[in-house]
Design a protein around this motif. Structure first.
Motif, mmCIF file in Angstrom:
data_model
loop_
_atom_site.group_PDB
_atom_site.id
_atom_site.type_symbol
_atom_site.label_atom_id
_atom_site.label_comp_id
_atom_site.label_asym_id
_atom_site.label_seq_id
_atom_site.Cartn_x
_atom_site.Cartn_y
_atom_site.Cartn_z
ATOM 1 N N GLN A 1 5.087 -60.741 -74.623
ATOM 2 C CA GLN A 1 4.980 -59.489 -75.218
ATOM 3 C C GLN A 1 3.701 -59.148 -75.020
ATOM 4 N N ALA A 2 2.708 -60.024 -75.273
ATOM 5 C CA ALA A 2 1.215 -59.669 -75.455
ATOM 6 C C ALA A 2 0.698 -59.584 -73.876
ATOM 7 N N ARG A 3 1.148 -60.125 -72.980
ATOM 8 C CA ARG A 3 0.917 -59.927 -71.531
ATOM 9 C C ARG A 3 1.312 -58.549 -71.082
ATOM 10 N N VAL A 4 2.525 -58.072 -71.584
ATOM 11 C CA VAL A 4 2.836 -56.851 -71.087
ATOM 12 C C VAL A 4 1.827 -55.679 -71.824
ATOM 13 N N LEU A 5 1.598 -55.757 -73.196
ATOM 14 C CA LEU A 5 0.761 -55.037 -73.851
ATOM 15 C C LEU A 5 -0.699 -54.803 -73.087
ATOM 16 N N HIS A 6 -1.194 -56.201 -72.920
ATOM 17 C CA HIS A 6 -2.607 -56.152 -72.141
ATOM 18 C C HIS A 6 -2.566 -55.739 -71.015
ATOM 19 N N MET A 7 -1.551 -55.696 -70.170
ATOM 20 C CA MET A 7 -1.434 -55.022 -68.704
ATOM 21 C C MET A 7 -1.426 -53.524 -68.982
ATOM 22 N N SER A 8 -0.771 -53.155 -70.022
ATOM 23 C CA SER A 8 -0.296 -51.671 -70.062
ATOM 24 C C SER A 8 -1.793 -51.035 -70.561
ATOM 25 N N VAL A 9 -2.611 -51.823 -71.246
ATOM 26 C CA VAL A 9 -3.820 -51.211 -71.651
ATOM 27 C C VAL A 9 -4.781 -51.240 -70.494
ATOM 28 N N LEU A 10 -4.804 -52.186 -69.568
ATOM 29 C CA LEU A 10 -5.508 -52.367 -68.352
ATOM 30 C C LEU A 10 -5.308 -51.076 -67.737
ATOM 31 N N ARG A 11 -3.851 -50.908 -67.471
ATOM 32 C CA ARG A 11 -3.332 -50.015 -66.433
ATOM 33 C C ARG A 11 -3.938 -48.385 -66.994
ATOM 34 N N SER A 12 -3.733 -48.088 -68.308
ATOM 35 C CA SER A 12 -4.311 -46.814 -68.705
ATOM 36 C C SER A 12 -5.601 -46.711 -68.544
ATOM 37 N N LEU A 13 -6.530 -47.580 -68.988
ATOM 38 C CA LEU A 13 -7.866 -47.626 -68.468
ATOM 39 C C LEU A 13 -8.073 -47.149 -67.076
ATOM 40 N N LEU A 14 -7.640 -47.990 -66.261
ATOM 41 C CA LEU A 14 -8.008 -47.750 -64.768
ATOM 42 C C LEU A 14 -7.378 -46.356 -64.308
ATOM 43 N N GLU A 15 -6.119 -45.934 -64.781
ATOM 44 C CA GLU A 15 -5.810 -44.683 -64.490
ATOM 45 C C GLU A 15 -6.304 -43.630 -65.044
ATOM 46 N N ALA A 16 -7.226 -43.816 -66.086
ATOM 47 C CA ALA A 16 -8.128 -42.807 -66.678
ATOM 48 C C ALA A 16 -9.260 -42.344 -65.909
ATOM 49 N N ARG A 17 -9.566 -43.588 -64.832
ATOM 50 C CA ARG A 17 -10.540 -43.256 -63.842
ATOM 51 C C ARG A 17 -10.191 -42.520 -62.604
ATOM 52 N N ALA A 18 -8.959 -42.152 -62.465
ATOM 53 C CA ALA A 18 -8.598 -41.433 -61.522
ATOM 54 C C ALA A 18 -8.281 -42.155 -60.229
ATOM 55 N N PHE A 19 -8.004 -43.543 -60.302
ATOM 56 C CA PHE A 19 -7.747 -44.357 -59.316
ATOM 57 C C PHE A 19 -6.262 -44.098 -58.633
ATOM 58 N N PRO A 20 -6.017 -44.191 -57.144
ATOM 59 C CA PRO A 20 -4.669 -43.982 -56.908
ATOM 60 C C PRO A 20 -3.750 -45.009 -57.352
ATOM 61 N N PRO A 21 -2.367 -44.855 -57.498
ATOM 62 C CA PRO A 21 -1.658 -45.883 -57.941
ATOM 63 C C PRO A 21 -1.332 -47.139 -57.139
ATOM 64 N N GLY A 22 -1.913 -47.005 -55.882
ATOM 65 C CA GLY A 22 -1.973 -48.051 -55.104
ATOM 66 C C GLY A 22 -3.036 -49.054 -55.512
ATOM 67 N N VAL A 23 -4.112 -48.463 -55.593
ATOM 68 C CA VAL A 23 -5.309 -49.154 -55.959
ATOM 69 C C VAL A 23 -5.211 -49.882 -57.369
ATOM 70 N N VAL A 24 -4.710 -49.144 -58.333
ATOM 71 C CA VAL A 24 -4.313 -49.652 -59.676
ATOM 72 C C VAL A 24 -3.495 -50.892 -59.563
ATOM 73 N N ALA A 25 -2.504 -50.618 -58.829
ATOM 74 C CA ALA A 25 -1.384 -51.968 -58.806
ATOM 75 C C ALA A 25 -2.340 -53.231 -58.230
ATOM 76 N N TRP A 26 -3.212 -52.923 -57.325
ATOM 77 C CA TRP A 26 -3.578 -54.040 -56.564
ATOM 78 C C TRP A 26 -4.649 -54.402 -57.589
ATOM 79 N N LEU A 27 -5.504 -53.763 -58.419
ATOM 80 C CA LEU A 27 -6.463 -54.308 -59.423
ATOM 81 C C LEU A 27 -5.691 -55.054 -60.415
#
Length: 265
Positions: A87-113
């Motif tokens: 549960q913590a891993r999923v939550l941590h990943m969601s936080v990282l994803r939201s911060l990366l998406e806020a930087r306007a990275f393409p979905p493919g780049v976000v998934a790779w990071l």
């Protein structure tokens, strides 16, 4: 079983482990017995301690159930801890994803990071702070590191593509037996000419290195620029040297800018 010398009477032996587990005796209880223990001795000692054979069996059953209960609890705790980590891993990943998406990275780049070892390790960390502000602050540090990785990867990708292009062009030129002819062109830059040489240039990073002439533009009077007016340069030529400065397209561009400034452009 052991056989007594001179008789046919057999004695069943009993190991210390069986004495402890089956008859619920301790090492202290067994101190009064001589080894090897016989089953009859151990059973008599257990009955003396617990009062009857039935009481010995009941105590053994109670201890077995206690061990089984502790084992079930350990397994349940382990499963619960695993679920909490997931549960913590999923939550941590969601936080990282939201911060990366806020930087306007393409979905493919976000998934790779998010698949990099740094992101996965942080998401699986044991410490878990449910306070959103503190969690995002900790995640922001990781995101900055991931952004550096992305910039470095993009630079490497650009360099790799440029190298591939250079090799492809070099191979094509070799197959065409292409030959370049070098010539010097003397040009007097007119003062106050905003367009300078009046040419469109782009970098050329293969031999010959310099600035590729991509086309010409008109001067401020609407006529041909100083280089086009010489009729010694055409689209596709490469400026490799300006006033003795050359070697790379950056040097050529710098020399052109210097000449333009000296002319008052």
């Amino acid at each position: 079983a052991d056989e007594r010398p001179g008789t046919h009477e057999t004695m069943a032996s009993c190991t210390p482990t069986a004495a402890r587990e089956q008859y619920c005796l301790t090492a202290g209880d067994l101190k009064g017995l001589e080894k090897p223990y016989t089953q009859a001795q151990v059973e008599a000692l257990a009955v003396a301690k617990y009062g009857s054979v039935e009481n010995v069996a009941a105590e053994a059953a109670r201890r077995a159930e206690d061990r089984a209960s502790k084992k079930r609890k350990r397994e349940a705790d382990k499963a619960s801890a695993g679920a909490e980590r997931d549960q913590a891993r999923v939550l941590h990943m969601s936080v990282l994803r939201s911060l990366l998406e806020a930087r306007a990275f393409p979905p493919g780049v976000v998934a790779w990071l998010l698949e990099t070892p740094e992101a996965v390790t942080w998401a699986r960390r044991k410490t878990f702070n449910p306070e959103p502000t503190q969690m995002r602050a900790a995640a922001a540090v990781v995101v900055e590191q991931l952004i550096k990785f992305q910039a470095e990867a993009e630079t490497r990708r650009t360099d790799l593509l440029q190298t591939i292009r250079q090799r492809l062009v070099a191979a094509e030129r070799q197959s065409l037996n292409e030959a370049w002819i070098s010539q010097q062109v003397m040009i007097q830059l007119p003062p106050n000419e905003p367009a300078g040489l009046c040419v469109r240039l782009q970098p050329r990073m293969i031999e010959p290195n310099g600035c590729f002439i991509n086309g010409f533009v008109k001067n401020k009077q609407g006529g041909p620029g100083p280089l086009e007016a010489t009729r010694k340069a055409v689209t596709g030529d490469v400026i490799t040297n300006v006033n003795g400065i050359g070697g790379t397209w950056q040097n050529v561009m710098m020399a052109l800018n210097m000449a333009h400034q000296r002319a008052g452009g």
